[in-house]
Design a protein around this motif. Sequence first.
Motif, mmCIF file in Angstrom:
data_model
loop_
_atom_site.group_PDB
_atom_site.id
_atom_site.type_symbol
_atom_site.label_atom_id
_atom_site.label_comp_id
_atom_site.label_asym_id
_atom_site.label_seq_id
_atom_site.Cartn_x
_atom_site.Cartn_y
_atom_site.Cartn_z
ATOM 1 N N MET A 1 0.779 -1.161 0.000
ATOM 2 C CA MET A 1 0.000 0.000 0.000
ATOM 3 C C MET A 1 0.852 1.270 0.000
ATOM 4 S SD MET A 1 -3.010 0.516 2.232
ATOM 5 C CE MET A 1 -3.255 1.364 3.321
ATOM 6 N N LEU A 2 1.995 1.244 0.534
ATOM 7 C CA LEU A 2 2.868 2.387 0.518
ATOM 8 C C LEU A 2 3.684 2.469 -0.762
ATOM 9 C CD1 LEU A 2 4.382 2.395 4.083
ATOM 10 C CD2 LEU A 2 2.845 4.046 3.144
ATOM 11 N N LYS A 3 3.755 1.362 -1.446
ATOM 12 C CA LYS A 3 4.574 1.348 -2.625
ATOM 13 C C LYS A 3 4.111 2.331 -3.674
ATOM 14 C CE LYS A 3 7.178 -2.547 -3.540
ATOM 15 N NZ LYS A 3 7.758 -3.442 -4.169
ATOM 16 N N PRO A 4 2.823 2.443 -3.953
ATOM 17 C CA PRO A 4 2.467 3.385 -5.010
ATOM 18 C C PRO A 4 2.709 4.854 -4.599
ATOM 19 C CG PRO A 4 0.539 2.155 -4.283
ATOM 20 C CD PRO A 4 1.706 1.690 -3.511
ATOM 21 N N ILE A 5 2.670 5.162 -3.363
ATOM 22 C CA ILE A 5 2.814 6.563 -2.986
ATOM 23 C C ILE A 5 4.228 6.890 -2.494
ATOM 24 C CG2 ILE A 5 0.417 6.899 -2.395
ATOM 25 C CD1 ILE A 5 1.219 6.643 0.509
ATOM 26 N N LEU A 6 5.039 5.885 -2.388
ATOM 27 C CA LEU A 6 6.401 6.093 -1.898
ATOM 28 C C LEU A 6 7.186 7.072 -2.770
ATOM 29 C CD1 LEU A 6 8.350 5.258 0.329
ATOM 30 C CD2 LEU A 6 9.151 3.476 -1.196
ATOM 31 N N PRO A 7 7.149 6.992 -4.095
ATOM 32 C CA PRO A 7 7.910 7.985 -4.865
ATOM 33 C C PRO A 7 7.384 9.405 -4.620
ATOM 34 C CG PRO A 7 7.100 6.263 -6.311
ATOM 35 C CD PRO A 7 6.598 5.989 -4.945
ATOM 36 N N TYR A 8 6.070 9.531 -4.435
ATOM 37 C CA TYR A 8 5.519 10.876 -4.180
ATOM 38 C C TYR A 8 5.946 11.386 -2.802
ATOM 39 C CZ TYR A 8 2.645 9.915 -8.226
ATOM 40 O OH TYR A 8 2.221 9.595 -9.480
ATOM 41 N N ILE A 10 8.733 10.562 -1.237
ATOM 42 C CA ILE A 10 10.154 10.896 -1.311
ATOM 43 C C ILE A 10 10.303 12.245 -2.015
ATOM 44 C CG2 ILE A 10 12.355 10.218 -2.331
ATOM 45 C CD1 ILE A 10 11.637 7.332 -1.737
ATOM 46 N N ALA A 11 9.531 12.445 -3.086
ATOM 47 C CA ALA A 11 9.604 13.713 -3.811
ATOM 48 C C ALA A 11 9.149 14.863 -2.910
ATOM 49 C CB ALA A 11 8.749 13.651 -5.074
ATOM 50 N N ALA A 12 8.070 14.620 -2.151
ATOM 51 C CA ALA A 12 7.576 15.653 -1.258
ATOM 52 C C ALA A 12 8.596 15.936 -0.159
ATOM 53 C CB ALA A 12 6.245 15.243 -0.655
ATOM 54 N N LEU A 13 9.212 14.883 0.354
ATOM 55 C CA LEU A 13 10.223 15.045 1.399
ATOM 56 C C LEU A 13 11.437 15.773 0.850
ATOM 57 C CD1 LEU A 13 10.923 14.384 4.321
ATOM 58 C CD2 LEU A 13 11.937 12.284 3.501
ATOM 59 N N LEU A 14 11.888 15.416 -0.337
ATOM 60 C CA LEU A 14 13.029 16.117 -0.948
ATOM 61 C C LEU A 14 12.672 17.567 -1.240
ATOM 62 C CD1 LEU A 14 14.489 13.438 -3.392
ATOM 63 C CD2 LEU A 14 15.516 14.323 -1.308
ATOM 64 N N GLY A 15 11.462 17.810 -1.683
ATOM 65 C CA GLY A 15 11.020 19.194 -1.929
ATOM 66 C C GLY A 15 10.981 20.004 -0.655
#
Length: 179
Positions: A1-8, A10-15
């Motif tokens: 369940m976290l897999k589909p939103i994990l890239p988002y 990480i992107a949000a965290l990096l942003g």
Amino acid sequence: MLKPILPYLIAALLGALAGAGCMHLVGSARLAAERAAHARDDEQHARDMLAVSRAALEGEQRAIDAHNVAQDALAAADAAITKEKDAHEADNRNYRSALAAGTERVRVAVRNCSATGSGDATGPSGAAGVGYGAAAVADLDPAVAERVFGVAGDDQREIDKVKVLQAYVCAVRPHTPGC
């Protein structure tokens, strides 16, 4: 369940990290600019205070110098007046002694005179002139001369007091009229 939103995520965290880093850099730059402005203000304030301190010191020194000049003038005036007064008093004593001893006489010019003796003026007043309109002189009685000279001495002391007062005023306020 976290897999589909994990890239988002990480992107949000990096942003968020990038935004926080930028905010930190901007805040640091503003803080450095504010500190530099405060340092310039502090330096200007220190220069201003130094100028005020120097002006106050110069004013105090001028006041001290003026006080010393006035004090020296007072001392010089006092010494001169004391010397003059002592010399005058010595002359006065010597002259009064000479009057009392009869070695000095006070002579006055007279136009008319009469002899006094028993208290009546039986004879006419005679002209005391020596001729050609010149007046004769008469010697004052030594006791009368001494009293007259004593009155003149009293007057001179009062004149000396006025001179001392004038010297004081001129020493303290040299721009006073009459100084």
